[in-house]
Every structure is written in C-alpha cells, then in structure tokens.
Design a protein around this motif. Structure first.
Motif, mmCIF file in Angstrom:
data_model
loop_
_atom_site.group_PDB
_atom_site.id
_atom_site.type_symbol
_atom_site.label_atom_id
_atom_site.label_comp_id
_atom_site.label_asym_id
_atom_site.label_seq_id
_atom_site.Cartn_x
_atom_site.Cartn_y
_atom_site.Cartn_z
ATOM 1 N N GLY A 1 -0.723 7.332 0.834
ATOM 2 C CA GLY A 1 -1.793 8.093 0.200
ATOM 3 C C GLY A 1 -2.666 7.288 -0.741
ATOM 4 O O GLY A 1 -3.593 7.829 -1.339
ATOM 5 N N GLN A 2 -2.398 6.021 -0.907
ATOM 6 C CA GLN A 2 -3.192 5.194 -1.816
ATOM 7 C C GLN A 2 -4.510 4.832 -1.144
ATOM 8 O O GLN A 2 -4.531 4.308 -0.036
ATOM 9 C CB GLN A 2 -2.428 3.925 -2.184
ATOM 10 C CG GLN A 2 -3.182 3.033 -3.139
ATOM 11 C CD GLN A 2 -2.416 1.771 -3.505
ATOM 12 O OE1 GLN A 2 -1.215 1.673 -3.273
ATOM 13 N NE2 GLN A 2 -3.113 0.810 -4.066
ATOM 14 N N HIS A 3 -5.621 5.117 -1.839
ATOM 15 C CA HIS A 3 -6.937 4.853 -1.269
ATOM 16 C C HIS A 3 -7.770 3.903 -2.115
ATOM 17 O O HIS A 3 -8.845 3.494 -1.697
ATOM 18 C CB HIS A 3 -7.702 6.160 -1.080
ATOM 19 C CG HIS A 3 -7.017 7.096 -0.142
ATOM 20 N ND1 HIS A 3 -6.971 6.901 1.214
ATOM 21 C CD2 HIS A 3 -6.311 8.226 -0.369
ATOM 22 C CE1 HIS A 3 -6.284 7.872 1.789
ATOM 23 N NE2 HIS A 3 -5.868 8.688 0.854
ATOM 24 N N THR A 4 -7.302 3.577 -3.309
ATOM 25 C CA THR A 4 -8.040 2.670 -4.173
ATOM 26 C C THR A 4 -7.187 1.441 -4.450
ATOM 27 O O THR A 4 -5.964 1.524 -4.530
ATOM 28 C CB THR A 4 -8.424 3.345 -5.506
ATOM 29 O OG1 THR A 4 -7.240 3.817 -6.145
ATOM 30 C CG2 THR A 4 -9.367 4.514 -5.280
ATOM 31 N N LYS B 1 0.874 -1.161 0.000
ATOM 32 C CA LYS B 1 0.000 0.000 0.000
ATOM 33 C C LYS B 1 0.913 1.213 0.000
ATOM 34 O O LYS B 1 1.696 1.410 0.920
ATOM 35 C CB LYS B 1 -0.914 0.032 1.224
ATOM 36 C CG LYS B 1 -1.835 1.237 1.202
ATOM 37 C CD LYS B 1 -2.621 1.331 2.477
ATOM 38 C CE LYS B 1 -3.475 2.558 2.502
ATOM 39 N NZ LYS B 1 -2.724 3.811 2.435
ATOM 40 N N ASN C 1 2.063 6.542 -7.133
ATOM 41 C CA ASN C 1 0.793 5.910 -7.487
ATOM 42 C C ASN C 1 1.061 4.502 -8.024
ATOM 43 O O ASN C 1 2.175 4.183 -8.441
ATOM 44 C CB ASN C 1 0.006 6.768 -8.485
ATOM 45 C CG ASN C 1 0.726 6.926 -9.796
ATOM 46 O OD1 ASN C 1 0.982 5.953 -10.500
ATOM 47 N ND2 ASN C 1 1.073 8.163 -10.141
#
Length: 70
Positions: A26-29, A23, A56
């Motif tokens: 800042g990764q949310h998806t 992860k 990302n």
C-alpha cells in the motif's frame, strides 16, 4: 567517467554497506531511511515484514532506529 558518475559515487569513495530497498504494501510515496542498519538484524527485519508489522514507512523507521515495537 562523468560528473554524474562522480556524484553518484560520493567522490569515488566506496561504501561497502549493502542497500535495502523495501516497498511496504500500500505504500505509494517514497521514503528514505539513512540510519546504518547492521546486517545481522536482517532476519529480524524479515520476520517483522512477514508478520505485517509495518503499515507505513514511519513505523519501519522507528523500528530501524531501535524501537522494538513498530
């Protein structure tokens, strides 16, 4: 052993490849990279992660697929 177990085991075929779950900050998806990744490159991957080279999942995917710069 039920139908869900059968599906999860890919028809009872053993896959000896280790799984990496990452992860990024800042990764949310969710994102999935299914490219085979040689474990000998683990140190290089950790170096890139510790240097904050990936912002990302697309950058990580490009790097895993052989591009040197994220």
């Amino acid at each position: 052993w039920n139908e869900e177990d059968q599906q999860a085991s890919d028809g009872d075929r053993f896959d000896d490849r280790p799984g990496y779950i990452l992860k990024l900050p800042g990764q949310h998806t969710p994102a999935e990279i299914t490219t085979a990744f040689p474990t000998v490159r683990t140190r290089a991957l950790l170096d890139q992660l510790l240097a904050d080279r990936f912002t990302n999942p697309d950058q990580l995917k490009r790097w895993v697929n052989g591009q040197r710069e994220p």
